[in-house]
Write an enzyme that holds these catalytic residues in place. Structure first.
Site, short mmCIF file in Angstrom:
data_model
loop_
_atom_site.label_atom_id
_atom_site.label_comp_id
_atom_site.label_asym_id
_atom_site.label_seq_id
_atom_site.Cartn_x
_atom_site.Cartn_y
_atom_site.Cartn_z
N ARG A 228 -45.39 -55.72 -21.23
CA ARG A 228 -46.59 -56.44 -20.82
C ARG A 228 -46.19 -57.61 -19.94
O ARG A 228 -45.12 -58.20 -20.14
CB ARG A 228 -47.36 -56.99 -22.03
CG ARG A 228 -48.23 -55.97 -22.74
CD ARG A 228 -49.46 -55.58 -21.91
NE ARG A 228 -50.32 -54.65 -22.62
CZ ARG A 228 -50.28 -53.32 -22.52
NH1 ARG A 228 -49.42 -52.74 -21.71
NH2 ARG A 228 -51.13 -52.57 -23.19
N HIS A 276 -48.72 -51.16 -12.88
CA HIS A 276 -49.01 -50.88 -14.30
C HIS A 276 -49.35 -49.38 -14.48
O HIS A 276 -50.36 -49.03 -15.07
CB HIS A 276 -50.17 -51.75 -14.81
CG HIS A 276 -50.27 -51.78 -16.32
ND1 HIS A 276 -50.67 -52.89 -17.03
CD2 HIS A 276 -50.02 -50.82 -17.25
CE1 HIS A 276 -50.67 -52.61 -18.34
NE2 HIS A 276 -50.28 -51.35 -18.49
#
Ligand code: NDP
Ligand code: OXD
Length: 313
Positions: A228, A276
């Site tokens: 993350r 991502h």
């Protein structure tokens, strides 16, 4: 008895179509068209608006549409019902593809060869170490980290892993939570597959980078993060790259997503950016997984991948 799909930042329509096709007999709704809040018994969510889930008095369970749950648990009013997350073989394989591909790109200087090709320069970059000479360290030995480390090992990398609780993995050196410094000291290429929790937030910072091995075959350590963005301190990454504390960084996740146009990471010569998507989701597989979780819960069974809220993952 309705399932609510609550998705922000992605297009909800294909998810709604897919789930309705997979479970034609079920009442499936998509936020913001909730109807009577008392009807909602399950929610499948990706970055739900804070406070929303607490407004359903008959909610019995929640499933994150991703493997990570930080986006769900960041809501301070998150109700006290079971939370599940996605564990899917296809997603896991995709993540390992990303990890192995980018580790090889660093090992084989592929970004430098791309530059040479654009200049029409026929030149070999030396030294050109073999995989066994590069010490790769994987942070996080959960579903994703375990698969990635095994596949890195098959390629021949000198791998080791670090996780909160110690692990025994055949043929792989592992380090427990309090052995972080020893793990970093033997690592040339650091791969982060950690969840974002209060403990891990911001840990990919200068002080950690300075503990990585300085005698590796690439000259300086390399960072790869697909966990993350909140794990990393981007100002430290840029400064450490500029000062040679880090040689390169490959990042799939960012403090702010989408990565803002003004971020220096976009154009830094030693940074590779992916949007991502390291673990591209097969939406059919995820849809089937979510429906199976609800069926299990309705039969009194726990979710396949329950989240321990006290650990935040
Ligand atoms: P898991 O929950 O299976 O594994 C998490 C791992 O991290 C475990 O090994 C755990 O240790 C370790 N860990 C957690 N906290 C700490 C800590 N404080 N110190 C050391 N180790 C810690 O998660 P997954 O492998 O399924 O996924 C990992 C993360 O990957 C997700 O949370 C998500 O953020 C990210 N992700 C990113 C995607 C992308 O597209 N970029 C796609 C999917 C996921 P222990 O084994 O001791 O519990
Ligand atoms: C996930 C993600 O958590 O895609 O699955 O980031």
């Amino acid at each position: 008895m309705a399932l609510l799909l609550c998705i922000t930042q992605w297009d909800v329509a294909p998810w709604l179509d897919r789930l309705r096709r997979l479970a034609p007999g079920r009442d499936i709704r998509a936020w913001p068209d909730v109807g009577d809040p008392a009807d909602i018994t399950y929610a499948a969510v990706w970055k739900q608006p804070p406070g929303l889930l607490a407004s359903f008095p008959n909610l019995r369970g929640i499933v994150s549409l991703g493997a990570g749950v930080d986006h769900v648990l960041s809501d301070a009013t998150f109700p006290d019902v079971p939370l599940g997350r996605v564990v899917d073989g296809n997603l896991t394989t995709r993540m390992s593809e990303w990890v192995v591909m980018h580790a090889l790109i660093h090992l084989r200087h592929q970004r430098d060869y791309d530059l040479l090709q654009r200049q029409k320069l026929w030149r070999e970059i030396m030294p050109s170490p073999a995989a066994g000479e590069l010490r790769v360290g994987v942070m996080g030995l959960g579903v994703l980290g375990l698969d990635a480390i095994r596949k890195l090992k098959i390629i021949g990398f000198d791998v080791a892993g670090w996780s909160r609780t110690p692990k025994a993995i055949d043929g792989i050196r592992t380090y427990g939570g309090d052995e972080l410094d020893a793990f970093l000291a033997r690592t040339d290429l650091l791969v982060s597959l950690l969840p974002l929790t209060p403990e891990t937030r911001g840990m990919l910072n200068r002080s950690l980078f300075e503990k990585l091995a300085r005698d590796g075959v690439l000259g300086a350590p390399v960072l790869m993060n697909a966990g993350r963005g909140g794990l990393q301190v981007e100002t430290d990454i840029v400064a450490c790259l500029d000062e040679g504390v880090l040689r390169a960084a490959t990042l799939d996740v960012f403090e702010t997503e989408p990565l803002p146009e003004g971020s220096p990471l976009w154009s830094h010569p030693a940074v590779t950016v992916t949007p991502h998507n390291s673990a591209i989701s097969d939406e059919d597989a995820v849809g089937r997984f979510v429906l199976r979780q609800i069926e299990r819960h309705e039969r009194g069974l726990p979710f396949d991948a329950p989240v321990d809220r006290s650990r935040h993952y």
